[in-house]
Design an enzyme around this catalytic site. Structure first.
Site, mmCIF file in Angstrom:
data_model
loop_
_atom_site.group_PDB
_atom_site.id
_atom_site.type_symbol
_atom_site.label_atom_id
_atom_site.label_comp_id
_atom_site.label_asym_id
_atom_site.label_seq_id
_atom_site.Cartn_x
_atom_site.Cartn_y
_atom_site.Cartn_z
ATOM 1 N N SER A 165 0.825 -1.212 0.000
ATOM 2 C CA SER A 165 0.000 0.000 0.000
ATOM 3 C C SER A 165 0.857 1.259 0.000
ATOM 4 C CB SER A 165 -0.953 -0.002 1.204
ATOM 5 O OG SER A 165 -1.896 -1.060 1.088
ATOM 6 N N ASP A 166 1.955 1.237 0.741
ATOM 7 C CA ASP A 166 2.901 2.354 0.698
ATOM 8 C C ASP A 166 3.477 2.520 -0.705
ATOM 9 O OD1 ASP A 166 2.998 3.378 3.364
ATOM 10 O OD2 ASP A 166 4.102 1.613 3.987
#
Length: 391
Positions: A165-166
């Protein structure tokens, strides 16, 4: 090739998402000034000590940058940052939700003062919305985006082994900033970019979302195998080696039955003739395929699959990836300096250059004095800022 030479990026960044975006801009030649807290710096510096005493995360995403320490909670520290932004092209921040706006660094305020500035806010969930103030780390967002619902095996959840997600948010920030720079070249106007980890991850969830469209059952958790295509996953050879393989269409399936399994009649068996049939009967078919793999070594299985040809791969360890022959043959490994000495570093995917930009990973505050001097501060004023803890 450094197409972003002359572009200045000021990044009030921490952890992975914003540093990953700014590192990609730096790799393309942008000057990236990384703003860190005096004394402690980006908290990712302390995640681990696996790279000669440095953090693996930090070394990965912070080459080609200058480190400036500022305490923006102190008036003089914030004033320095605002002076930097007056000549910047891009401002990136991924502070806690609302922190930038409370510090007077909200997009609306900054763009009113600097109409050409591109402001990129990266957060867990974006603004507005009921989640706008929620703290968000990678695993939290993987959960909210539904990634954990399709990852794992049976009833067991599993997170992705990397900060997906980062990384997704960092990549959308990077591409959005490039687009905003192009648009500014046409219009002369900056932009406000609001990138959320949730939206970046849900964009990557398109297949399971549409597979479960209109209330249909979602893909099951299938471990390392594909949830809906079969055979597509790992099989263990007789010597313990694990081979990943994939059948993508019925033509490949027929060739696989004949040339690998030695069972051409299976290609037209009504239980296995189409992918839907094979997926429905994957347990029985898996037993047949596994028996054949068990009669071969991993190398023998790879050779047979290559001769068909059917897509296949080794399940590599990290040590094997460091030594991957394809990366070596393409000259992707280079050397980057760090405060603990040089380490190998991969050049930016897509760029073809014998000498990609590989400036060092900076020490905390390494460039503070030189950047402050560029802004016209006298040495005594710089000393006073540092003594005060504002820089």
């Amino acid at each position: 090739m450094q197409p972003l030479r002359g572009v200045t990026v000021v990044s009030l960044e921490q952890a992975i998402a914003a540093p990953y975006a700014s590192r990609h801009l730096a790799d393309l030649g942008a000057r990236v000034i990384k703003v860190e807290r005096p004394g402690a710096g980006d908290f990712a510096r302390a995640y681990d000590t696996r790279v000669n005493g440095l953090s693996s995360h930090f070394v990965w995403v912070n080459r080609n940058k200058e480190s400036l320490t500022l305490d923006i909670k102190k008036p003089r520290g914030k004033e320095v940052l605002r002076r930097l932004l007056a000549d910047a092209d891009v401002f990136i921040q991924n502070l806690a939700p609302g922190a930038a706006a409370r510090a007077g660094l909200g997009a609306e305020e900054l763009r009113a003062e600097h109409p050409r500035l591109i402001v990129c806010d990266i957060s867990g969930y974006g603004t507005p919305g009921p989640y706008k103030t929620m703290k968000a780390y990678d695993l939290m967002v993987q959960s909210e985006a539904g990634l954990l619902s399709v990852t794992g095996n049976g009833d067991d959840l599993a997170k992705a082994g990397i900060s997906v997600s980062d990384i997704a948010a960092g990549m959308y920030a990077y591409s959005s900033i490039l687009a905003a720079l192009l648009e500014r070249g046409r219009t002369g106007k900056g932009a406000h970019l609001d990138v959320s980890m949730l939206e970046a991850t849900v964009e990557w969830m398109g297949f399971p979302l549409y597979y479960a469209y209109d209330g249909a059952p979602p893909p099951v958790r299938a471990g390392a195998a594909h949830a809906t295509i079969y055979p597509y996953g790992p099989f263990e050879a007789g010597d313990g080696g694990v081979v990943m393989m994939s059948i993508q269409n019925d033509r490949e399936w027929r060739a696989f039955c004949e040339r690998f399994l030695g069972r051409p009649e299976l290609a037209t068996d009504p239980d296995y003739a189409t992918n839907a049939d094979r997926n429905t009967h994957r347990e029985a078919l898996g037993a047949l395929i596994s028996a054949r793999f068990a009669a071969l070594t991993g190398a023998e299985a790879m050779d047979l699959l290559a001769a068909i040809p059917v897509a296949h791969a080794r399940v590599n360890s990290m040590a094997e990836v460091w030594a991957h022959p394809q990366l070596a043959a393409r000259g992707r490994w280079h050397e980057v300096g760090t405060p603990a000495g040089p380490v190998p570093s991969l050049s930016l995917p897509g760029l073809v250059s014998d000498e990609p930009r590989m400036d060092p990973v900076p020490e905390l505050g390494e460039h503070t004095r030189s950047i402050l001097a560029e802004l016209g501060l006298a040495e005594a004023d710089i000393d006073a800022l540092i003594e005060e803890g504002a820089a």
